[in-house]
Design a protein around this motif. Structure first.
Motif, mmCIF file in Angstrom:
data_model
loop_
_atom_site.group_PDB
_atom_site.id
_atom_site.type_symbol
_atom_site.label_atom_id
_atom_site.label_comp_id
_atom_site.label_asym_id
_atom_site.label_seq_id
_atom_site.Cartn_x
_atom_site.Cartn_y
_atom_site.Cartn_z
ATOM 1 N N ALA A 20 67.897 -17.510 12.990
ATOM 2 C CA ALA A 20 67.452 -17.736 14.373
ATOM 3 C C ALA A 20 67.233 -16.415 15.105
ATOM 4 C CB ALA A 20 68.475 -18.589 15.117
ATOM 5 N N ASP A 34 63.993 -14.651 13.721
ATOM 6 C CA ASP A 34 62.727 -15.375 13.849
ATOM 7 C C ASP A 34 61.938 -14.870 15.059
ATOM 8 O OD1 ASP A 34 60.651 -17.198 13.885
ATOM 9 O OD2 ASP A 34 61.938 -18.918 13.473
ATOM 10 N N THR A 72 61.809 -17.198 18.151
ATOM 11 C CA THR A 72 62.974 -17.200 19.038
ATOM 12 C C THR A 72 62.761 -16.255 20.205
ATOM 13 O OG1 THR A 72 64.458 -17.696 17.182
ATOM 14 C CG2 THR A 72 65.461 -16.780 19.173
ATOM 15 N N TRP A 73 62.270 -15.063 19.907
ATOM 16 C CA TRP A 73 62.166 -14.038 20.951
ATOM 17 C C TRP A 73 60.912 -14.196 21.800
ATOM 18 C CZ3 TRP A 73 66.659 -12.535 21.861
ATOM 19 C CH2 TRP A 73 67.598 -12.463 20.813
ATOM 20 N N ILE A 119 60.948 -25.989 21.143
ATOM 21 C CA ILE A 119 62.143 -25.719 20.333
ATOM 22 C C ILE A 119 62.460 -26.909 19.448
ATOM 23 C CG2 ILE A 119 64.622 -25.261 20.397
ATOM 24 C CD1 ILE A 119 64.210 -23.767 22.994
ATOM 25 N N VAL A 158 61.591 -25.834 15.436
ATOM 26 C CA VAL A 158 62.745 -25.165 14.829
ATOM 27 C C VAL A 158 63.452 -26.149 13.907
ATOM 28 C CG1 VAL A 158 64.902 -23.921 15.216
ATOM 29 C CG2 VAL A 158 63.011 -23.677 16.840
ATOM 30 N N LYS A 197 70.350 -23.819 13.393
ATOM 31 C CA LYS A 197 69.346 -22.896 13.920
ATOM 32 C C LYS A 197 68.807 -23.398 15.250
ATOM 33 C CE LYS A 197 64.945 -20.604 12.966
ATOM 34 N NZ LYS A 197 63.792 -20.433 12.048
ATOM 35 N N LYS A 198 68.587 -24.702 15.339
ATOM 36 C CA LYS A 198 68.046 -25.268 16.573
ATOM 37 C C LYS A 198 69.026 -25.092 17.729
ATOM 38 C CE LYS A 198 65.775 -28.967 15.985
ATOM 39 N NZ LYS A 198 65.432 -30.381 15.689
ATOM 40 N N VAL A 228 68.920 -21.327 18.736
ATOM 41 C CA VAL A 228 67.722 -20.983 19.502
ATOM 42 C C VAL A 228 67.821 -21.581 20.908
ATOM 43 C CG1 VAL A 228 65.220 -21.257 19.660
ATOM 44 C CG2 VAL A 228 66.275 -20.772 17.452
ATOM 45 N N TYR A 232 67.746 -19.504 24.345
ATOM 46 C CA TYR A 232 66.758 -19.922 25.352
ATOM 47 C C TYR A 232 67.416 -20.085 26.720
ATOM 48 C CZ TYR A 232 63.232 -23.075 27.479
ATOM 49 O OH TYR A 232 62.310 -23.666 28.296
#
Length: 360
Positions: free
Chosen positions: A131, A134, A137-138, A249, A253, A258-259, A262, A266
């Protein structure tokens, strides 16, 4: 008051990320923007009904002040509804007592096409690392940070700007109602278009943010009260892009850990933006706050750039995967996951599942 506000922040912190995760566990990718938009409408509806209730509360004349009654009434309503949610809102179809066994299976089967995995109680450290590595993500983090610096300033100083037009508290509350209605309509509009028109999410976000840029420019450069008030009404439309970005998201994702990671990043950026925003409005510039509105325009322009960058990145990644799927990668995936049924519900990430396709 500061301690109370801190505790309120602690309890509020789980709401949006929690609702985003729940939405991803109940609805298909194509259905998520509208569903996220519907529960996000609570923000704009609270502005409408909250202001109306506040107008009534202002008429209470006794030993307690109006703002104290505001906290008591809204706080009690929130506490009672939260208690009901605790016992009645399931976090996934597997926990839904109101579903029959057949309906529960149907609900889970509907999620296969998402290929984003399903709820897992195990924390996968490799997914946390992924995450943070990725690019998506950013891009999303930058988007929400740049979007909520204006949010922090706008929500805090919107009423003060209206009062600067020469209105008292009573009329300021009433003049805030149309803004809530406009945001409500745009949230529903954005959710419907994003759900019905394939790969329109980034363009919907960018379009609504551009309208807010126009509104910000009217407030910044306008000279008449009518022009600046019209600008204030248009400014809030940027917030209608947020449920669409939340759906980005839940749809893009893969992997439950990972979700959640993220989502956490967020909403940390969401909070950071709301902390920064009010600091850009200076008391010496009241009631126009020129520096603050200039900062809002700059941040919203950054949102447009990042939104378009996210669009082109996801399109490029899909195109790259389409080219790779013809060769050995598709074969390797087939052997690894041993069948479509297992692959679609397995708790794997979008970067590892090369048959995953992003929506944009």
């Amino acid at each position: 008051m500061m301690v109370t506000r801190f505790l309120l922040g602690c309890t509020e912190a789980s709401l949006s990320p929690g609702f985003t995760l729940i939405t991803s566990l109940w609805y298909r990718t194509s259905e998520q923007p509208l569903r996220a938009g519907i529960w996000f409408c609570g923000n704009s509806l609270s502005l409408i009904f909250g202001n109306l209730i506040a107008v009534g509360i202002l008429q209470i004349k006794n030993s307690l002040k109006a703002w104290q009654w505001l906290f008591i009434i809204f706080g009690l309503a929130t506490f009672l509804w939260g208690t009901l949610m605790l016992f009645r809102l399931p976090d996934s179809p597997t926990d839904a007592k109101f579903l029959t066994e057949e309906e529960r299976i149907i609900a889970i089967e509907r999620m296969r096409a998402n290929q984003t995995g399903y709820k897992s109680s195990k924390i996968d450290r490799s997914q946390i690392v992924e995450a943070f590595k990725d690019v998506k993500t950013w891009l999303l983090a930058t988007l929400i940070l740049a979007c909520n610096i204006p949010n922090g300033g706008f929500t805090t100083f919107n009423g003060l700007v209206l009062q600067g037009f020469g209105f008292n508290t009573f009329h300021t509350l009433l003049l805030g109602l149309p803004g809530g209605l406009i945001v409500f309509l745009f949230v529903l509009f954005g959710g419907i278009v994003s759900s019905k028109v394939p790969n329109s999410r980034c363009l919907v976000m960018v379009g609504m943010i551009i309208i807010s840029i126009l509104g910000s420019a009217l407030v910044y450069a306008g000279t008449s009260i009518a022009t600046r008030y019209a600008g204030l009404l248009l400014m809030g439309i940027y917030s209608a892009s947020m449920p669409v970005s939340m759906a980005m998201i839940s749809s893009n994702v893969g992997g439950f850990t990972k979700k959640t990671t993220v989502s956490a990043i967020y909403f940390i950026m969401y909070c950071t933006g709301n902390i920064i925003g009010p600091q850009l409005f200076f008391t010496r510039e009241a009631p126009k706050y020129q520096s603050g509105f200039l900062a809002i325009i700059i941040c919203l322009v950054i949102c447009v750039i990042v939104g378009l960058a996210l669009l082109f990145y996801l399109r490029w990644e899909n195109s790259r995967r389409d080219k790779m799927s013809v060769g050995a990668v598709a074969t390797a995936n087939q052997e690894k996951y041993s069948g479509a049924t297992q692959r679609e519900l397995i708790d794997t990430t979008d970067l590892k599942n090369m048959e995953f396709r992003y929506v944009y």
